[in-house]
Motif scaffolding. Structure first.
Motif, PDB file in Angstrom:
ATOM      1  N   ILE A 172       0.856  -1.182   0.000  1.00 41.71           N
ATOM      2  CA  ILE A 172       0.000   0.000   0.000  1.00 41.71           C
ATOM      3  C   ILE A 172       0.898   1.240   0.000  1.00 41.71           C
ATOM      4  N   ARG A 173       0.381   2.324  -0.545  1.00 41.02           N
ATOM      5  CA  ARG A 173       1.071   3.609  -0.516  1.00 41.02           C
ATOM      6  C   ARG A 173       0.482   4.444   0.618  1.00 41.02           C
ATOM      7  N   LEU A 174       1.367   5.005   1.440  1.00 40.07           N
ATOM      8  CA  LEU A 174       0.932   5.782   2.592  1.00 40.07           C
ATOM      9  C   LEU A 174       1.201   7.276   2.422  1.00 40.07           C
TER      10      LEU A 174
ATOM     11  N   ARG B 209       5.693   3.272   1.829  1.00 42.80           N
ATOM     12  CA  ARG B 209       4.897   2.098   1.492  1.00 42.80           C
ATOM     13  C   ARG B 209       4.929   1.107   2.651  1.00 42.80           C
ATOM     14  N   SER B 210       3.974   0.195   2.632  1.00 44.46           N
ATOM     15  CA  SER B 210       3.970  -0.902   3.596  1.00 44.46           C
ATOM     16  C   SER B 210       3.410  -2.130   2.900  1.00 44.46           C
ATOM     17  N   VAL B 211       3.913  -3.300   3.269  1.00 40.25           N
ATOM     18  CA  VAL B 211       3.520  -4.551   2.611  1.00 40.25           C
ATOM     19  C   VAL B 211       2.578  -5.327   3.518  1.00 40.25           C
TER      20      VAL B 211
ATOM     21  N   ASP C 247      -8.270   0.487  -0.802  1.00 39.07           N
ATOM     22  CA  ASP C 247      -7.122   0.158  -1.646  1.00 39.07           C
ATOM     23  C   ASP C 247      -7.493   0.177  -3.127  1.00 39.07           C
ATOM     24  N   ARG C 248      -6.526  -0.121  -3.959  1.00 38.89           N
ATOM     25  CA  ARG C 248      -6.757  -0.069  -5.413  1.00 38.89           C
ATOM     26  C   ARG C 248      -7.733  -1.141  -5.873  1.00 38.89           C
ATOM     27  N   VAL C 249      -7.847  -2.245  -5.120  1.00 41.32           N
ATOM     28  CA  VAL C 249      -8.839  -3.268  -5.455  1.00 41.32           C
ATOM     29  C   VAL C 249     -10.242  -2.685  -5.282  1.00 41.32           C
ATOM     30  N   ALA C 250     -10.462  -2.001  -4.165  1.00 44.86           N
ATOM     31  CA  ALA C 250     -11.760  -1.367  -3.928  1.00 44.86           C
ATOM     32  C   ALA C 250     -12.034  -0.297  -4.980  1.00 44.86           C
ATOM     33  N   GLU C 251     -11.024   0.482  -5.298  1.00 42.59           N
ATOM     34  CA  GLU C 251     -11.202   1.548  -6.295  1.00 42.59           C
ATOM     35  C   GLU C 251     -11.598   0.981  -7.656  1.00 42.59           C
ATOM     36  N   GLN C 252     -11.039  -0.160  -8.003  1.00 40.44           N
ATOM     37  CA  GLN C 252     -11.303  -0.744  -9.311  1.00 40.44           C
ATOM     38  C   GLN C 252     -12.596  -1.547  -9.354  1.00 40.44           C
TER      39      GLN C 252
END
Length: 291
Positions: free
Chosen positions: A57-59, A64-66, A95-100
């Motif tokens: 994730i980008r903070l 970033r954090s994994v 996250d980007r999954v939710a965004e997409q």
């Protein structure tokens, strides 16, 4: 004076209209701060984070954090949703999954800052709430009042460099305008004096979902650690407190064990229920609360 916004959802099955589904509800823990709350005919998703272990994730500011864990289910396995409740727009919460993959027409209740950004990304039903402002959702004869609670995502002036955050108070009401259930979600906040106003306005809280983890970036703590979480349980005094948002990312520096120790030291064990990823908390509501 409290400001109120409103939404009427289509549908509302026979159970919603007879009040039968005011008797029981459930909270399913997916991971991080992501849960599915079902009650009174509503299905609510909080802070959607569906990345898997090893994905980052980008903070912000190049940080970033994994993720170290997997969500209990994938986003494709979600049930039909009525709305999303979002503390703020850090990627461990949206996250980007939710965004997409989330339906862009799905109502998302969040901070003004986050609502503006989501709207720019094509989410057409992002709804903003300022602190103490209320959003009312009606479905059949059931009504849900969502009120933004105070939150502070960093110490001192650092708050200005971080996304604005909110906690949430959810009040589920029957056709008789009786509050059957009250759920408090802290959102990503540090313990601060503003939180003491909550029990003054809401002296009875049934369930509290606590965002813990003691998130630290560059040595500064940004979310409650175990000790602060126990202090919130003491002040809010919910019937049941459920810790979430812990152990999923390496920036979460305070493990769940810290909270357990603080709870035991404060003799609050009877107020706390622990969930692992994929577990469900089922609850009952007495008829006297809604009839």
């Amino acid at each position: 004076m409290e400001s109120t916004k409103a939404l009427i959802l289509p549908g509302g099955n026979a159970q919603t209209q007879t009040g039968n589904n005011l008797k029981t509800g459930s909270i399913f823990f997916i991971g991080t701060a992501t849960v599915i709350l079902r009650y009174a005919g509503f299905t609510i998703l909080t802070d959607p984070n569906f990345l898997h272990a090893g994905e980052h994730i980008r903070l912000g500011y190049g940080l970033r954090s994994v993720r170290q864990t997997n969500p209990a289910i994938n986003i494709e396995d979600l049930p039909p949703l009525d709305l999303v409740l979002l503390s703020h727009l850090h990627e461990d919460h949206f996250d980007r999954v939710a965004e997409q993959k989330l339906d862009k027409r799905l109502p998302i209740i969040t901070t003004p800052q986050s609502a503006t950004i989501l709207s720019s990304k094509g989410f057409t039903a992002a709804q903003s709430l300022k602190t103490w402002e209320t959003f009312t959702v009606t479905k059949g004869e059931a009504r849900l009042r969502i009120t933004s609670m105070p939150g502070r995502h960093g110490p001192g002036a650092l708050t200005l460099a971080l996304p604005s955050v909110m906690g949430s108070m959810l009040e589920f009401q029957s056709a008789a305008d009786k509050t059957a259930l009250r759920v408090y979600i802290t959102g990503d906040t540090l313990f601060n004096e503003d939180l003491r106003e909550i029990p003054k306005r809401y002296p009875e809280v049934d369930i509290a979902l606590l965002h813990l983890g003691g998130t630290r970036i560059m040595g500064l703590m940004l979310t409650m650690d175990g000790k602060q979480g126990a202090e919130v349980v003491k002040i809010i005094a919910p019937n049941v407190a459920i810790p979430i948002h812990y152990n999923d990312y390496p920036v979460f520096k305070s493990p769940l064990e810290d909270f357990k120790k603080a709870v035991e030291a404060a003799e609050l064990q009877e107020r706390v229920h622990y969930l692992s990823h994929g577990e469900t908390y089922d609850f009952d509501v007495p008829p006297s609360r809604y009839e």
